[in-house]
Every structure is written in structure tokens, then in C-alpha cells.
Design a protein around this motif. Structure first.
Motif, mmCIF file in Angstrom:
data_model
loop_
_atom_site.group_PDB
_atom_site.id
_atom_site.type_symbol
_atom_site.label_atom_id
_atom_site.label_comp_id
_atom_site.label_asym_id
_atom_site.label_seq_id
_atom_site.Cartn_x
_atom_site.Cartn_y
_atom_site.Cartn_z
ATOM 1 N N LEU A 189 3.430 0.167 -4.782
ATOM 2 C CA LEU A 189 2.680 -0.787 -5.601
ATOM 3 C C LEU A 189 2.716 -2.176 -4.963
ATOM 4 O O LEU A 189 1.689 -2.873 -4.905
ATOM 5 N N PHE A 190 3.887 -2.594 -4.492
ATOM 6 C CA PHE A 190 4.009 -3.891 -3.826
ATOM 7 C C PHE A 190 3.128 -3.937 -2.573
ATOM 8 O O PHE A 190 2.397 -4.910 -2.333
ATOM 9 N N THR A 191 3.186 -2.860 -1.781
ATOM 10 C CA THR A 191 2.370 -2.791 -0.571
ATOM 11 C C THR A 191 0.890 -2.858 -0.905
ATOM 12 O O THR A 191 0.116 -3.542 -0.224
ATOM 13 N N ALA A 192 0.479 -2.135 -1.957
ATOM 14 C CA ALA A 192 -0.928 -2.113 -2.356
ATOM 15 C C ALA A 192 -1.403 -3.507 -2.753
ATOM 16 O O ALA A 192 -2.493 -3.941 -2.355
ATOM 17 N N VAL A 193 -0.586 -4.219 -3.530
ATOM 18 C CA VAL A 193 -0.962 -5.568 -3.967
ATOM 19 C C VAL A 193 -1.086 -6.498 -2.773
ATOM 20 O O VAL A 193 -2.055 -7.260 -2.649
ATOM 21 N N GLN A 194 -0.109 -6.438 -1.849
ATOM 22 C CA GLN A 194 -0.141 -7.306 -0.681
ATOM 23 C C GLN A 194 -1.335 -6.988 0.222
ATOM 24 O O GLN A 194 -2.013 -7.890 0.732
ATOM 25 N N LEU A 195 -1.582 -5.695 0.409
ATOM 26 C CA LEU A 195 -2.706 -5.293 1.257
ATOM 27 C C LEU A 195 -4.027 -5.747 0.648
ATOM 28 O O LEU A 195 -4.933 -6.207 1.361
ATOM 29 N N PHE A 196 -4.156 -5.637 -0.671
ATOM 30 C CA PHE A 196 -5.397 -6.067 -1.314
ATOM 31 C C PHE A 196 -5.555 -7.589 -1.241
ATOM 32 O O PHE A 196 -6.648 -8.094 -0.998
ATOM 33 N N ARG A 197 -4.459 -8.325 -1.456
ATOM 34 C CA ARG A 197 -4.531 -9.791 -1.392
ATOM 35 C C ARG A 197 -4.954 -10.273 -0.009
ATOM 36 O O ARG A 197 -5.705 -11.244 0.113
ATOM 37 N N HIS A 198 -4.485 -9.595 1.024
ATOM 38 C CA HIS A 198 -4.757 -10.035 2.396
ATOM 39 C C HIS A 198 -5.668 -9.039 3.122
ATOM 40 O O HIS A 198 -5.562 -8.850 4.331
ATOM 41 N N ARG A 199 -6.578 -8.423 2.353
ATOM 42 C CA ARG A 199 -7.450 -7.386 2.910
ATOM 43 C C ARG A 199 -8.426 -7.928 3.940
ATOM 44 O O ARG A 199 -8.931 -7.179 4.775
ATOM 45 N N ASN A 200 -8.717 -9.221 3.919
ATOM 46 C CA ASN A 200 -9.656 -9.805 4.879
ATOM 47 C C ASN A 200 -8.948 -10.568 5.994
ATOM 48 O O ASN A 200 -9.511 -11.462 6.605
ATOM 49 N N ALA A 248 -5.557 0.218 -0.419
ATOM 50 C CA ALA A 248 -4.727 -0.421 -1.445
ATOM 51 C C ALA A 248 -4.821 0.358 -2.756
ATOM 52 O O ALA A 248 -3.806 0.575 -3.440
ATOM 53 N N VAL A 249 -6.027 0.799 -3.113
ATOM 54 C CA VAL A 249 -6.216 1.590 -4.338
ATOM 55 C C VAL A 249 -5.456 2.913 -4.241
ATOM 56 O O VAL A 249 -4.773 3.342 -5.185
ATOM 57 N N ILE A 250 -5.554 3.576 -3.080
ATOM 58 C CA ILE A 250 -4.865 4.864 -2.890
ATOM 59 C C ILE A 250 -3.352 4.683 -2.977
ATOM 60 O O ILE A 250 -2.660 5.461 -3.649
ATOM 61 N N LEU A 251 -2.827 3.664 -2.317
ATOM 62 C CA LEU A 251 -1.384 3.430 -2.359
ATOM 63 C C LEU A 251 -0.923 3.114 -3.786
ATOM 64 O O LEU A 251 0.144 3.568 -4.216
ATOM 65 N N ALA A 252 -1.709 2.317 -4.511
ATOM 66 C CA ALA A 252 -1.353 1.986 -5.895
ATOM 67 C C ALA A 252 -1.369 3.250 -6.764
ATOM 68 O O ALA A 252 -0.472 3.457 -7.599
ATOM 69 N N PHE A 253 -2.380 4.090 -6.573
ATOM 70 C CA PHE A 253 -2.473 5.332 -7.344
ATOM 71 C C PHE A 253 -1.255 6.216 -7.091
ATOM 72 O O PHE A 253 -0.634 6.743 -8.034
ATOM 73 N N ILE A 254 -0.880 6.378 -5.819
ATOM 74 C CA ILE A 254 0.279 7.224 -5.501
ATOM 75 C C ILE A 254 1.560 6.583 -6.015
ATOM 76 O O ILE A 254 2.485 7.272 -6.449
ATOM 77 N N GLY A 255 1.633 5.240 -5.960
ATOM 78 C CA GLY A 255 2.795 4.552 -6.515
ATOM 79 C C GLY A 255 2.968 4.844 -8.002
ATOM 80 O O GLY A 255 4.082 5.132 -8.471
ATOM 81 N N VAL A 256 1.872 4.772 -8.747
ATOM 82 C CA VAL A 256 1.919 5.092 -10.184
ATOM 83 C C VAL A 256 2.319 6.556 -10.379
ATOM 84 O O VAL A 256 3.105 6.891 -11.277
ATOM 85 N N LYS A 257 1.788 7.443 -9.545
ATOM 86 C CA LYS A 257 2.127 8.874 -9.641
ATOM 87 C C LYS A 257 3.632 9.089 -9.458
ATOM 88 O O LYS A 257 4.259 9.868 -10.187
ATOM 89 N N LEU A 258 4.232 8.386 -8.494
ATOM 90 C CA LEU A 258 5.671 8.512 -8.265
ATOM 91 C C LEU A 258 6.481 7.988 -9.452
ATOM 92 O O LEU A 258 7.485 8.587 -9.854
ATOM 93 N N ILE A 259 6.048 6.870 -10.005
ATOM 94 C CA ILE A 259 6.758 6.293 -11.157
ATOM 95 C C ILE A 259 6.665 7.218 -12.369
ATOM 96 O O ILE A 259 7.648 7.414 -13.098
ATOM 97 N N LEU A 260 5.495 7.814 -12.588
ATOM 98 C CA LEU A 260 5.342 8.771 -13.691
ATOM 99 C C LEU A 260 6.241 9.993 -13.487
ATOM 100 O O LEU A 260 6.839 10.509 -14.446
#
Length: 337
Positions: A142-153, A260-272
Motif C-alpha cells: 500500500l505504501f509503495t502504491a501510494v508513493q508510485l502514484f504520487r510520483h508517477r510522472n 499502483a492500482v495493482i499493488l494497492a489491490f494486492i496489498g488490500v488482499k494480503l491485509i484481508l
């Protein structure tokens, strides 16, 4: 847990080592510019090998295991495309001659496989001993996904990478590539070439990507053999894929956002999954088949949307994305994300 025999492990590792050896021999003995036709042929070959392995694996261990393998392979393949962005940046930054890029990529893939094998062994051990590691892996993604999305450009600042800076500071380096050698002796003194520094840079990148990709694939399956096989077969085709798509990478303008979306989705899957195991079995889990569907849909949307965007605005260029702000922003520049 699947009962994977020692023979299956040995044959799988042997196949991977054989394919790597062929790549390494071709890169070392016949350095050359890899053309589109050759890159296409090798890319098709590696995908065919990965699919054939998946079909055999499914027939031997069942549909659920096969689905996990293909989901893991697609996750790792999509993340490896982001690797390619960084490889392009490294090759451009250090002006690596085209005839030596084959060798650099092959050595880079070997380094990546070694690092990921270590991370897989450590990750599998931790997950088997401590179920809360699923929570930690999920939070990391989740942290990686947020950082990647923030600095995607943005793009990683290769020159200011601490590993590269250290190598430049402590090692005597030649000015030229000296025929693609890594180390030479000149006037009784041992020197390294810029190609050695390039390998150091790629090794550092491989380490960072392993920190993300291993938790990501463990989010699809907790079987160490599937994690290893998915990583290995995805990486084996990376060298050919680089030469095939490097001219098209600039058009995948939404890839970093999609990853970033894929990493966030898998992060949520792991937490669940952690919550289901450690807190309450009533907490729902995400089936692997759903994960596979989500990943494929996100990638398709990313590719189509990127091509439409660049067709409408040809001047728009894609970026690899970064896990932290570039030096330009740190110095007070605006955020391009």
C-alpha cells in the motif's frame, strides 16, 4: 501447501539455468545490436515456454494451482515492464553502446533472479512462522502504491543513486567501455569500466524491485515454488522484451498509475487474508481467480487508455515512476505528478 518433489524443483531450476546460460553465452560471445525480428522471436519463445510450463503445472497440480501460477506470472510480467523503463533510463544515462546492452541485460536478469530467490526463501519462511507478515507485506505494498502514484510522472534519479555514487567514489573507472569488458589492467593498475558501474546501477534497481515484487506475488499465492517459477519465467523474457518494446515504452503513459492500482489491490488482499486468519474468519478473502481478473482488466485499461492518450497528444511521454521525489523537486521544483 503443494507437495513439490525435489525432482520437480531440480528440473525447473535446471531449465531456468539452461535458458540463462544460453542468453549469457550469446551476449558474451556474440555482442551485437539486437534487431526487432530477433527480439520478437525470443519474446515469443520465452512466453511460449512460460505458458507451456503453466499448462504442465496445471495438469499436474490442478486448476487452482495453475490459476495462481498464471496470476503470479502476469503480476511479475507487468511489474517487469516498469523495470524496463528504468533500464532504458540507465542505458541512456551511461550511454551504453547498443552492442553491449544485451550483455548488461543478461547479467542484470541473473542478479535479479539471485536476489529474488533470496527474498522468496526469506519471505516464505517468515510467512510460515508469523502470520502477521501478511499484514506487513500488505502495508508495504500500500505504501509503495501510494508513493508510485504520487510520483508517477517522475523518473528515478540514477546518477544520484547512493550505490552508483559510492561506486564512482571508491572505484577507479576508465573513460570508455573498452570493448565491453568489466575489469581491465592498464599500466599495472586494475580498473573497472563504465559497464561495471552500469551493472551496479541495475543491481541496485533489481534490489528495489525485488522488495516490491516478492510481496506482490505472495499476495497471489503463498506457495514458494509458484512464487519462484512465476518470477523466473517473467524475468527470463525481460532481455528480449527490452529490445522489442523500448521504442514503445514512451507511449505507456498510464503504466505507473496502473501498477499502483495493482499493488494497492494486492496489498488490500494480503491485509484481508491476515484479518481472516488472525482476527475473524468472517472477514472475506479475495479469490485468486478474482485477483487474476482484476489484474488483467487493469492492464488492458492502462494499455488502451495510454495508446488513446498518446494518439491524441503525441508529445505526451511516459515515465517510469519513482518511490520518492526527484532531486529537482527536493530542491524546490514543482511536482509533476
Amino acid at each position: 501447501m503443494l507437495e513439490i518433489s525435489g525432482l520437480t524443483w531440480a528440473v525447473t531450476i535446471g531449465l531456468i539455468v539452461l535458458l540463462l546460460a544460453v542468453d549469457l553465452v550469446l551476449a558474451t560471445l556474440r555482442p551485437h545490436r539486437v534487431g526487432f525480428g530477433e527480439a520478437t522471436a525470443w519474446s515469443v519463445f520465452y512466453v511460449a515456454v512460460a505458458v507451456a510450463f503453466g499448462v504442465w503445472f496445471t495438469s499436474q497440480y490442478g486448476g487452482a494451482a495453475g490459476t495462481e501460477y498464471f496470476a503470479g506470472y502476469i503480476v511479475e510480467k507487468s511489474l517487469s515492464v516498469d523495470n524496463l523503463f528504468v533500464f532504458v533510463i540507465i542505458m541512456t544515462t551511461f550511454a551504453v553502446p547498443e552492442k553491449h546492452q544485451h550483455k548488461v541485460l543478461t547479467f542484470g536478469i541473473v542478479l535479479a533472479l539471485v536476489m529474488r530467490a533470496i527474498f522468496i526463501a526469506v519471505g516464505a519462511t517468515l510467512l510460515s512462522l508469523f502470520s502477521f507478515m501478511f499484514l506487513l507485506f500488505g502495508l508495504l505494498l500500500l505504501f509503495t502504491a501510494v508513493q508510485l502514484f504520487r510520483h508517477r510522472n517522475e523518473d528515478p534519479d540514477v546518477e544520484n543513486n547512493v550505490v552508483v555514487r559510492t561506486a564512482r567514489r571508491v572505484l577507479p573507472i576508465t573513460d570508455d567501455y573498452v570493448g565491453g569488458k568489466l575489469v581491465i589492467r592498464r599500466e599495472g593498475r586494475r580498473l573497472v569500466t563504465p559497464l561495471f558501474v552500469v551493472l551496479v546501477a541495475i543491481g541496485g534497481v533489481d534490489l528495489l524491485f525485488a522488495l516490491d515484487s516478492i510481496p506482490a506475488v505472495f499476495g497471489v499465492t503463498d506457495e514458494p515454488f509458484i512464487v519462484f517459477a512465476a518470477n523466473a519465467f517473467a524475468l527470463l523474457g525481460l532481455r528480449a522484451l527490452y529490445f522489442l518494446v523500448k521504442g514503445l515504452l514512451d507511449r505507456l503513459v498510464y503504466l505507473s498509475a496502473g501498477l499502483a492500482v495493482i499493488l494497492a489491490f494486492i496489498g488490500v488482499k494480503l491485509i484481508l487474508h491476515w484479518a481472516h486468519v488472525d482476527i475473524d474468519t468472517a472477514v472475506p478473502e479475495v479469490p485468486t481467480s478474482v485477483s487474476l481478473g482484476v489484474i488483467v482488466v487493469v492492464l488492458l485499461v492502462v494499455v488502451v487508455a495510454s495508446l488513446l492518450k498518446t494518439r491524441k497528444s503525441p508529445e505526451t511521454k511516459a515515465h517510469a515512476g519513482s518511490l520518492r521525489a526527484t532531486r529537482r523537486r527536493e530542491d524546490g521544483g514543482g511536482d509533476s505528478a
